[in-house]
Design a protein around this motif. Structure first.
Motif, PDB file in Angstrom:
ATOM      1  N   SER A 115       0.843  -1.199   0.000  1.00  0.00           N
ATOM      2  CA  SER A 115       0.000   0.000   0.000  1.00  0.00           C
ATOM      3  C   SER A 115       0.872   1.240   0.000  1.00  0.00           C
ATOM      4  CB  SER A 115      -0.910   0.024   1.237  1.00  0.00           C
ATOM      5  OG  SER A 115      -1.763  -1.094   1.257  1.00  0.00           O
ATOM      6  N   CYS A 116       0.408   2.242  -0.695  1.00  0.00           N
ATOM      7  CA  CYS A 116       1.073   3.552  -0.723  1.00  0.00           C
ATOM      8  C   CYS A 116       0.008   4.587  -0.399  1.00  0.00           C
ATOM      9  CB  CYS A 116       1.682   3.805  -2.090  1.00  0.00           C
ATOM     10  SG  CYS A 116       2.455   5.426  -2.284  1.00  0.00           S
ATOM     11  N   THR A 117       0.108   5.173   0.775  1.00  0.00           N
ATOM     12  CA  THR A 117      -0.895   6.134   1.235  1.00  0.00           C
ATOM     13  C   THR A 117      -0.309   7.533   1.229  1.00  0.00           C
ATOM     14  OG1 THR A 117      -1.923   4.451   2.616  1.00  0.00           O
ATOM     15  CG2 THR A 117      -2.443   6.736   3.115  1.00  0.00           C
ATOM     16  N   ALA A 118      -1.069   8.469   0.669  1.00  0.00           N
ATOM     17  CA  ALA A 118      -0.608   9.846   0.554  1.00  0.00           C
ATOM     18  C   ALA A 118      -1.268  10.738   1.590  1.00  0.00           C
ATOM     19  CB  ALA A 118      -0.912  10.380  -0.838  1.00  0.00           C
ATOM     20  N   SER A 119      -0.510  11.684   2.088  1.00  0.00           N
ATOM     21  CA  SER A 119      -1.068  12.732   2.938  1.00  0.00           C
ATOM     22  C   SER A 119      -0.580  14.068   2.402  1.00  0.00           C
ATOM     23  CB  SER A 119      -0.636  12.550   4.391  1.00  0.00           C
ATOM     24  OG  SER A 119       0.758  12.618   4.502  1.00  0.00           O
ATOM     25  N   GLY A 120      -1.481  15.019   2.363  1.00  0.00           N
ATOM     26  CA  GLY A 120      -1.112  16.339   1.872  1.00  0.00           C
ATOM     27  C   GLY A 120      -1.471  16.572   0.420  1.00  0.00           C
ATOM     28  N   PHE A 121      -1.858  15.541  -0.284  1.00  0.00           N
ATOM     29  CA  PHE A 121      -2.325  15.704  -1.646  1.00  0.00           C
ATOM     30  C   PHE A 121      -3.110  14.462  -2.025  1.00  0.00           C
ATOM     31  CE2 PHE A 121       0.493  12.797  -3.962  1.00  0.00           C
ATOM     32  CZ  PHE A 121       1.505  12.597  -3.043  1.00  0.00           C
ATOM     33  N   THR A 122      -3.867  14.580  -3.086  1.00  0.00           N
ATOM     34  CA  THR A 122      -4.649  13.445  -3.543  1.00  0.00           C
ATOM     35  C   THR A 122      -3.954  12.751  -4.708  1.00  0.00           C
ATOM     36  OG1 THR A 122      -6.746  12.743  -4.527  1.00  0.00           O
ATOM     37  CG2 THR A 122      -6.025  14.996  -4.998  1.00  0.00           C
ATOM     38  N   LEU A 123      -4.045  11.454  -4.698  1.00  0.00           N
ATOM     39  CA  LEU A 123      -3.422  10.688  -5.759  1.00  0.00           C
ATOM     40  C   LEU A 123      -4.178  10.794  -7.071  1.00  0.00           C
ATOM     41  CD1 LEU A 123      -2.485   7.511  -3.694  1.00  0.00           C
ATOM     42  CD2 LEU A 123      -1.051   9.455  -4.280  1.00  0.00           C
ATOM     43  N   ASP A 124      -5.398  11.302  -7.030  1.00  0.00           N
ATOM     44  CA  ASP A 124      -6.175  11.463  -8.255  1.00  0.00           C
ATOM     45  C   ASP A 124      -5.502  12.423  -9.230  1.00  0.00           C
ATOM     46  OD1 ASP A 124      -9.492  11.242  -6.751  1.00  0.00           O
ATOM     47  OD2 ASP A 124      -8.090   9.710  -7.437  1.00  0.00           O
ATOM     48  N   TYR A 125      -4.678  13.317  -8.713  1.00  0.00           N
ATOM     49  CA  TYR A 125      -4.032  14.306  -9.570  1.00  0.00           C
ATOM     50  C   TYR A 125      -2.549  14.048  -9.725  1.00  0.00           C
ATOM     51  CZ  TYR A 125      -8.466  16.686  -8.993  1.00  0.00           C
ATOM     52  OH  TYR A 125      -9.799  16.983  -9.001  1.00  0.00           O
ATOM     53  N   SER A 126      -2.130  12.825  -9.396  1.00  0.00           N
ATOM     54  CA  SER A 126      -0.715  12.491  -9.461  1.00  0.00           C
ATOM     55  C   SER A 126      -0.519  11.168 -10.170  1.00  0.00           C
ATOM     56  CB  SER A 126      -0.147  12.376  -8.042  1.00  0.00           C
ATOM     57  OG  SER A 126      -0.407  13.534  -7.293  1.00  0.00           O
ATOM     58  N   HIS A 127       0.591  11.052 -10.887  1.00  0.00           N
ATOM     59  CA  HIS A 127       1.001   9.734 -11.359  1.00  0.00           C
ATOM     60  C   HIS A 127       1.724   9.059 -10.194  1.00  0.00           C
ATOM     61  CE1 HIS A 127      -0.039  11.209 -15.250  1.00  0.00           C
ATOM     62  NE2 HIS A 127       1.103  11.841 -15.504  1.00  0.00           N
ATOM     63  N   ILE A 128       1.449   7.793  -9.990  1.00  0.00           N
ATOM     64  CA  ILE A 128       2.076   7.053  -8.906  1.00  0.00           C
ATOM     65  C   ILE A 128       2.812   5.848  -9.472  1.00  0.00           C
ATOM     66  CG2 ILE A 128       1.719   5.760  -6.770  1.00  0.00           C
ATOM     67  CD1 ILE A 128       1.134   8.739  -6.554  1.00  0.00           C
ATOM     68  N   ALA A 129       4.012   5.631  -8.997  1.00  0.00           N
ATOM     69  CA  ALA A 129       4.808   4.503  -9.463  1.00  0.00           C
ATOM     70  C   ALA A 129       5.376   3.727  -8.289  1.00  0.00           C
ATOM     71  CB  ALA A 129       5.950   4.993 -10.358  1.00  0.00           C
ATOM     72  N   TRP A 130       5.608   2.461  -8.536  1.00  0.00           N
ATOM     73  CA  TRP A 130       6.351   1.615  -7.607  1.00  0.00           C
ATOM     74  C   TRP A 130       7.701   1.303  -8.251  1.00  0.00           C
ATOM     75  CZ3 TRP A 130       5.106   0.380  -2.700  1.00  0.00           C
ATOM     76  CH2 TRP A 130       3.782   0.541  -2.288  1.00  0.00           C
ATOM     77  N   PHE A 131       8.750   1.532  -7.495  1.00  0.00           N
ATOM     78  CA  PHE A 131      10.093   1.147  -7.878  1.00  0.00           C
ATOM     79  C   PHE A 131      10.601   0.140  -6.847  1.00  0.00           C
ATOM     80  CE2 PHE A 131      11.252   4.141 -11.256  1.00  0.00           C
ATOM     81  CZ  PHE A 131      10.222   5.062 -11.158  1.00  0.00           C
ATOM     82  N   ARG A 132      11.623  -0.574  -7.203  1.00  0.00           N
ATOM     83  CA  ARG A 132      12.234  -1.481  -6.236  1.00  0.00           C
ATOM     84  C   ARG A 132      13.743  -1.464  -6.425  1.00  0.00           C
ATOM     85  NH1 ARG A 132      10.206  -7.394  -8.606  1.00  0.00           N
ATOM     86  NH2 ARG A 132      11.543  -7.414 -10.482  1.00  0.00           N
ATOM     87  N   GLN A 133      14.417  -1.783  -5.324  1.00  0.00           N
ATOM     88  CA  GLN A 133      15.870  -1.834  -5.355  1.00  0.00           C
ATOM     89  C   GLN A 133      16.344  -3.036  -4.560  1.00  0.00           C
ATOM     90  OE1 GLN A 133      17.879   1.804  -4.221  1.00  0.00           O
ATOM     91  NE2 GLN A 133      19.704   1.194  -5.352  1.00  0.00           N
ATOM     92  N   ALA A 134      16.970  -3.948  -5.272  1.00  0.00           N
ATOM     93  CA  ALA A 134      17.544  -5.129  -4.638  1.00  0.00           C
ATOM     94  C   ALA A 134      18.971  -4.819  -4.208  1.00  0.00           C
ATOM     95  CB  ALA A 134      17.524  -6.302  -5.608  1.00  0.00           C
TER      96      ALA A 134
END
Length: 127
Positions: A20-39
């Motif tokens: 889960s990625c939860t935002a505070s201070g802005f809405t995700l409706d107006y943002s592109h959201i990505a998941w990255f990973r680092q091994a």
């Protein structure tokens, strides 16, 4: 503006997890959201992204068909459902937001558009 990533853990191969990625201070409706990973010892790589409003979704070839990105109706949480996990999925997973409204779509081939990052959640896939 903050992002909080959660849901990681230690699981066996072929198991599932939901991040889960939860935002505070802005809405995700107006943002592109990505998941990255680092091994360990590797560069950060893009896993999946969802464009603002949830219109477009992209996946890395390595997770296509196994991972699903989605957003909740309230507009402040994005999920990454991970099924059929493999040891090579082991990494710290980060969510990131592009709030610039410059691009019409999200991207997972570069980190530059993403200015807000969560702290990361560790996913370990091991028997």
């Amino acid at each position: 503006v903050q992002l909080q990533a959660s849901g990681g853990g230690l699981v066996q191969p072929r198991s599932s997890l939901r991040l889960s990625c939860t935002a505070s201070g802005f809405t995700l409706d107006y943002s592109h959201i990505a998941w990255f990973r680092q091994a360990p010892g590797k560069e950060r790589e893009g896993v999946s992204c969802i464009s603002r409003g949830g219109i477009l979704r992209y996946y890395a070839n390595s997770v296509m068909g196994r991972f699903t990105i989605s957003g909740d109706n309230a507009g402040n949480t994005v999920y990454l459902q991970m099924n059929s996990l493999k040891p090579e999925d082991t990494a710290v997973y980060y969510c990131a937001a592009d709030t610039s409204r410059v691009s019409h779509t999200c991207a997972i081939d570069r980190t530059a558009p993403y200015t807000d990052w969560g702290q990361g959640t560790l996913v370990t896939v091991s028997s």
